[in-house]
Design an enzyme around this catalytic site. Structure first.
Site, PDB file in Angstrom:
ATOM      1  N   ASP A 105       0.858  -1.179   0.000  1.00  0.00           N
ATOM      2  CA  ASP A 105       0.000   0.000   0.000  1.00  0.00           C
ATOM      3  C   ASP A 105       0.901   1.238   0.000  1.00  0.00           C
ATOM      4  O   ASP A 105       2.123   1.145   0.150  1.00  0.00           O
ATOM      5  CB  ASP A 105      -0.889  -0.030   1.247  1.00  0.00           C
TER       6      ASP A 105
ATOM      7  N   ARG B 171      -1.419  -0.982  -4.653  1.00  0.00           N
ATOM      8  CA  ARG B 171      -2.318   0.140  -4.924  1.00  0.00           C
ATOM      9  C   ARG B 171      -1.809   0.967  -6.097  1.00  0.00           C
ATOM     10  O   ARG B 171      -2.578   1.381  -6.952  1.00  0.00           O
ATOM     11  CB  ARG B 171      -2.487   1.021  -3.677  1.00  0.00           C
TER      12      ARG B 171
ATOM     13  N   ASP C  97      -9.017   3.657  -1.814  1.00  0.00           N
ATOM     14  CA  ASP C  97      -9.819   4.058  -0.652  1.00  0.00           C
ATOM     15  C   ASP C  97     -11.186   4.582  -1.067  1.00  0.00           C
ATOM     16  O   ASP C  97     -11.460   5.782  -1.048  1.00  0.00           O
ATOM     17  CB  ASP C  97      -9.064   5.114   0.159  1.00  0.00           C
TER      18      ASP C  97
END
Length: 945
Positions: free
Chosen positions: A543, A603, A619
């Protein structure tokens, strides 16, 4: 003092978290618009017109690999070098760079899987102002026009694509900065004489926009952000000055373009004339807004154009910040003279114009000429690779939260899944599992015996994923920090010191993953004797790898940070997360001695990231619109080569209603990556916490996911083999059906399943489009038959997930309920045969050991071909070079759209036959064959008489 500093850091991070979680939506002020990005503003101020560039045809040099021609800017006399390559597979590569740069310009490494094989070009025509080239063995030709410079690609007598037809080629050459005194003496003349381009086009690009706020810079170059730039409190020193590039492409006959992820927007890209261009610049954008062109976490600079006759692609190989403008036009406005004769539909033909703008590097663009969408997927895959074949467990269900509190919490979640009969393959741990956000560690109080925890999961045939982010806590007592520093492998600030910024641990260093030595060191950190507490069933989540820097400009790294080789972050920015995932995946392979397939979720990503694992959409929020947007976001990623995509089920931020949560499970079960995830400030939302009825609904769709694992795994194998996406837009399967071109609320899985999830609150019905003239579709639950094309209204309840199997396809399933995918290995198969209007069908099945590289190195796999024709169902080997032993057998065959037979026999390869039990439902035309009882890997034929 050290304790005080660390406490301050902790408080700062807490403040950041609170700021994020209390936000209603993303703070746009943290992120640039084009008008706040000096190079984008300069380039966009250049308006279409006659190009100042001329191709010097007498400089033409024809080699075995390419053709070289010099270009000259007739205003500033700076020469460029144009190189054109004809590539195998119906592709053309165009490179433009400075002929004599002051220093090398950045060219993207490590993304292409090989130096693309070339085919010889041949000059087939020439006059005073143009040269015609034959592009290898195809019927494609390329015409170079000298003045003004442009390129046109022809397919037979059809104009397919034009380059620089609007004169927007701009190449800011490297130069020495003029001293202040000289600049002041010549400021007036310099303002009237642009450096790049003609005066009419570029005066605006060299002047300061009158709408800008008051200016106090020392010289005009500074005002234009050419030599330094400030955004909010952050200063970008720009030691190399202006280096941006721009080029335009015109696509006559095309009105629909797709791709260039990642954006939270519709599948079909919008025109950008009245707003910002689409931006490609990897950024940490929490709780992102929808339906706008803002940057998100990843960037793949690949665009596809499609019409009823053709699909083509444009791959812009550049890792710097990039903006993409899209305009609608008509061909007559950019095509002149004899070229107009080659436009289908004459000068009034619709046209899409695309302009790519990057901050640095060179122009290196691949034209993927199709002509079919499958050809484009193959072409792109031949350049950047295909989706890695994931381990089987990774396409099961994943249970995640920020954070599961401790080992006992993990044990309870694991038990809860079993208590409620919900299959699951992986439990995830977020950043709180570490010792003070020190990655590769465990909190000694919360997770004192991680190996015991992993062993308990392994006993259930489950796995675990832990987060390992690329920001490393600055701590002289932290082994990882010290090791990277001892090898001098952190990125450097402009003054030569280790670059440090704020992230979850507080003050952190950022390893230079562009350096192969750093990637090698990182990979070794995953060894079982280095990553203490790890075992074979532990995998990784990368991440924050854009990279995220809480106190950096736009929440990321400063552009003048220096990487390996002296390159600035400005040049390599969009590659950072790509390299992090690459190094992590290599670490997992290395720890197994090269035997086991890795699993890494990332990500941030770039072109080629598909080779290293999975991507999720970041997110998101527990809102219905975020549920809807997950479809076009994953479809766009699939078109750009990244098939292994999913969104956080339930939404990461905020708290979903029970209805939204159920609907999200129902949608997520049909996305390639299926993970539930939630923010630490949200209430717990394990799937059994919302009452028995809702648990039942969630359990049902998770089980459906597991029943379809053989189908999913086969789709992933084909994606690995061919580059064709697993989850795909309808137009890929129905390229001539114009109704499908803008549909992004339903999708295809392979060529066989059409999924139209329910994504409206309180919905009592949905309307699904069933494409294909004369095609047959079957509801997978009721087996009701529908003839396409039609807009089908479907009444829905909370248990409804509208899914249709396409007539003419065969889908393998495993219908027995198990705890995880590893428990299903030897379970029997059921084949679902959906007959077409011609009473035919075909399908396939791929199976291997589900975890190793033996399918590559030893050809250990099963690839079966199923065919139904003339009332005969046949199983044959689709790959005679493979071999694999399985205990799995054929338990049942369900034939949709069948007629009642008088007898059913199965015949084996040796000629032996036996009778098969069957049932026929005349009301639904469903024929069920029971217990053919043959090994799924064997050759057999079932005859309906």
């Amino acid at each position: 003092m050290a304790a005080v500093t660390e406490r301050f850091q902790q408080l700062f991070v807490v403040w950041i978290v609170l700021s994020i979680t209390s936000s209603v939506a993303v703070d746009r002020n943290n992120f640039k618009t084009c008008s706040q990005s000096s190079f984008c503003k300069r380039q966009r101020n250049v308006k279409p017109g006659s190009s100042p560039y001329r191709a010097l045809l007498n400089s033409l040099e024809l080699t075995e690999k390419n053709i070289k021609v010099q270009l000259i800017n007739e205003v500033n006399k700076v020469p460029l070098l144009l190189e054109i390559y004809g590539l195998e597979g119906n592709m053309t590569r165009i490179k433009i760079t400075e002929l004599n740069p002051l220093k090398p310009r950045y060219e993207v490494p490590d993304v292409l899987i090989q130096d693309p094989p070339t085919l010889p070009l041949a000059v087939t025509g020439r006059d005073d102002n143009s040269i015609e080239l034959a592009l290898s063995q195809t019927d494609h030709r390329l015409i170079i026009t000298s003045k003004p410079f442009r390129l046109d690609i022809m397919a037979g007598n059809e104009l397919v694509l034009s380059v620089n037809s609007r004169g927007l080629l701009v190449f800011e050459h490297l130069r020495q900065r003029k001293d202040t005194e000289s600049k002041q003496e010549n400021s007036e003349s310099e303002a009237e004489k642009p450096e790049d381009g003609n005066s009419e086009q570029l005066d605006a690009a060299e002047k300061v926009d009158e709408a800008e706020p008051e200016k106090n810079e020392k010289d005009e170059d500074t005002e234009n952000g050419m030599w330094e730039e400030t955004f909010k409190t952050h200063r970008d020193s720009k030691p190399n000055g202006p280096t941006s590039i721009s080029l335009d492409f015109s696509l006559p006959g095309f009105e629909n373009v797709y791709g260039i992820p990642e954006h939270a927007d519709n599948l079909k890209l919008k025109t950008t004339d009245n707003g910002d261009p689409y931006r490609l610049y990897n950024l940490d954008v929490f709780q992102y807004e929808l339906y706008n062109p803002m940057s998100l976490y990843g960037a793949v600079p690949l665009m596809l154009a499609h019409n009823a006759q053709r699909t083509l692609g444009i791959f812009w190989l550049n890792s710097a910040e990039t903006w993409v403008d899209i305009s609608s036009n008509t061909a007559g406005k950019t095509v002149f003279g004899k070229m107009l004769d080659y436009v289908q539909g004459s000068k009034e033909a619709p046209q899409t114009d695309v302009r790519w703008i990057s901050e640095s590097g060179i122009i290196d663009v691949f034209i993927l000429l199709g002509p079919k969408s499958t050809n484009v997927f193959h072409q792109y895959a031949s350049l950047t690779g295909t989706q890695a074949l994931p381990p089987l467990f990774t396409i099961g269900y994943h249970q995640c939260r920020w954070n599961y509190n401790d080992q006992e919490d993990v044990r309870n979640v694991d038990a809860g899944l079993d208590d409620h009969d919900i299959p699951c393959d992986v439990i995830w741990l977020d950043i709180e599992h570490t010792d003070g956000k020190r990655y590769f560690t465990w909190d000694p109080n919360k997770f004192p015996k991680p190996q015991d925890m992993l062993q308990e999961l392994e006993a259930k045939k489950r796995k675990m994923v832990t987060i390992v982010d690329p920001h490393i806590k600055v701590d002289s007592g932290y082994k990882i920090y010290n090791e990277i520093r001892s090898h001098d492998l952190y990125t450097k600030s402009k003054d030569g010191n280790d670059y440090e910024g704020w992230c979850w641990p507080g003050n952190a260093g950022y390893p230079d993953f562009t350096n192969p030595e750093m990637r090698s060191l990182w990979a070794k950190m995953f060894a079982y004797d280095q990553y203490e507490g790890s075992r074979e069933n532990l995998y990784t989540w990368n991440d924050m790898n854009e990279p995220s820097v809480f106190n950096g400009p736009e929440v990321t790294m400063h552009k003048d940070v220096v990487h390996n080789g002296g390159w600035e972050n400005r040049d390599v920015h969009n590659l950072y997360g790509y390299y992090v995932q690459m190094a992590t995946a290599e670490g997992q392979v290395l720890r197994s001695g090269g035997k086991e397939r890795p699993f890494v979720l990332t990500r941030a990503f770039f072109a080629g990231s598909q080779r290293y694992g999975a991507v999720w959409t970041g997110d998101n929020a527990a809102e219905w619109d975020h549920l809807k947007i997950s479809i076009p976001m994953c479809l766009s990623l699939g078109l750009a080569g990244i098939s292994f995509c999913g969104a956080d089920v339930g939404g990461f931020f905020k708290t979903p209603s029970t209805e939204l949560l159920v609907r999200w499970y129902q949608m997520g079960a049909y996305h390639p990556f299926f993970r539930a995830h939630a923010h630490l400030d949200t209430p717990r939302r394990e799937p059994w916490l919302f009452g028995e009825e809702n648990t039942k609904l969630i359990r049902s769709v998770v089980r459906e996911r597991y029943a379809l694992l053989p189908f999913w795994y086969t789709l992933f194998y084909n994606a690995y083999r061919t580059g064709v996406p697993v989850m795909r837009p309808l137009w890929v399967e129905f390229p001539a059906d114009v109704t499908t071109f803008a549909i992004d609320n339903e999708f295809m899985l392979g060529n066989a399943l059409l999924v139209h999830p329910v994504a409206e609150e309180g919905s009592r019905g949905v309307t699904a489009y069933l494409p294909g003239t004369g095609e047959v579709w079957y509801d997978v639950r009721s087996f009701q038959k529908y003839i396409a094309p039609q807009q089908l209204y479907i009444p829905v309840t909370m248990s409804s997930v509208p899914v249709f199997q396409r007539g003419g396809t065969i889908i393998p399933r495993k219908n027995r309920v198990r705890r995880s995918s590893s428990c299903m290995i030897n379970d029997p198969y059921t084949l679902y045969v959906a007959l077409s209007s011609q009473n035919t069908a075909d399908g396939e099945l791929y199976e291997d050991d589900g975890h190793s590289f033996n399918f590559q190195t030893k050809k250990e796999y099963i690839h079966r071909k199923f065919t139904f024709i003339n009332n005969i169902l046949t199983s044959s080997n689709a790959d005679n070079s493979s071999h694999f032993t399985t205990k799995a057998w054929l338990e049942k065959v369900v034939v949709m759209g069948a007629q009642k037979p008088s007898k059913v026999h199965i015949q084996m390869k040796d000629g032996s036959t036996s009778e098969v039990e069957y049932e026929f439902d005349a009301a639904t035309s469903i024929l069920t064959l029971r217990k053919p009882a043959v090994n799924i890997a064997s050759d057999w034929t079932i005859l309906l008489r």
